[in-house]
Design a protein around this motif. Structure first.
Motif, PDB file in Angstrom:
ATOM      1  N   ASP A  65      39.580  30.111  50.931  1.00 15.52           N
ATOM      2  CA  ASP A  65      39.116  30.903  52.067  1.00 15.52           C
ATOM      3  C   ASP A  65      38.021  30.211  52.887  1.00 15.52           C
ATOM      4  O   ASP A  65      38.042  30.291  54.117  1.00 15.52           O
ATOM      5  CB  ASP A  65      38.632  32.268  51.611  1.00 15.52           C
TER       6      ASP A  65
ATOM      7  N   ARG B 136      41.666  46.269  48.936  1.00 12.29           N
ATOM      8  CA  ARG B 136      40.653  45.317  49.385  1.00 12.29           C
ATOM      9  C   ARG B 136      41.101  43.896  49.072  1.00 12.29           C
ATOM     10  O   ARG B 136      41.661  43.617  48.016  1.00 12.29           O
ATOM     11  CB  ARG B 136      39.343  45.612  48.666  1.00 12.29           C
ATOM     12  N   ASP B 137      40.854  42.995  50.010  1.00 11.45           N
ATOM     13  CA  ASP B 137      41.243  41.599  49.816  1.00 11.45           C
ATOM     14  C   ASP B 137      40.451  40.973  48.677  1.00 11.45           C
ATOM     15  O   ASP B 137      39.251  41.209  48.528  1.00 11.45           O
ATOM     16  CB  ASP B 137      40.991  40.783  51.076  1.00 11.45           C
ATOM     17  N   LYS B 138      41.147  40.149  47.933  1.00 10.96           N
ATOM     18  CA  LYS B 138      40.492  39.383  46.883  1.00 10.96           C
ATOM     19  C   LYS B 138      40.148  38.013  47.447  1.00 10.96           C
ATOM     20  O   LYS B 138      40.884  37.459  48.259  1.00 10.96           O
ATOM     21  CB  LYS B 138      41.427  39.222  45.685  1.00 10.96           C
TER      22      LYS B 138
END
Length: 68
Positions: free
Chosen positions: A65, A58-60
């Motif tokens: 962002d 899973r992306d952190k």
């Protein structure tokens, strides 16, 4: 001289139009999705199966962002 220049220009325009029509119009596949599809295609064609793809982590969240 101008006749050949016009012919070359038309040929280049036709080549550019042909190249821009290449590809498929769909969303991009992730590497995981592409590996799953490759296994399905190989299974359907009765070819040796490629290695089982690993589930992506899973992306952190990253501080920048929200800017993207």
């Amino acid at each position: 001289m101008t006749g050949s220049r016009i012919l070359v220009t038309l040929a280049l325009l036709a080549a550019m139009a042909a190249v821009t029509a290449c590809g498929r119009k769909a969303g991009l596949d992730t590497p995981y999705e592409a590996a799953i599809q490759a296994r399905k295609d190989a299974e359907k064609a009765k070819q040796p199966l490629p290695p089982e793809p690993e589930k992506p982590v899973r992306d952190k969240k990253f501080i920048l962002d929200p800017l993207i």
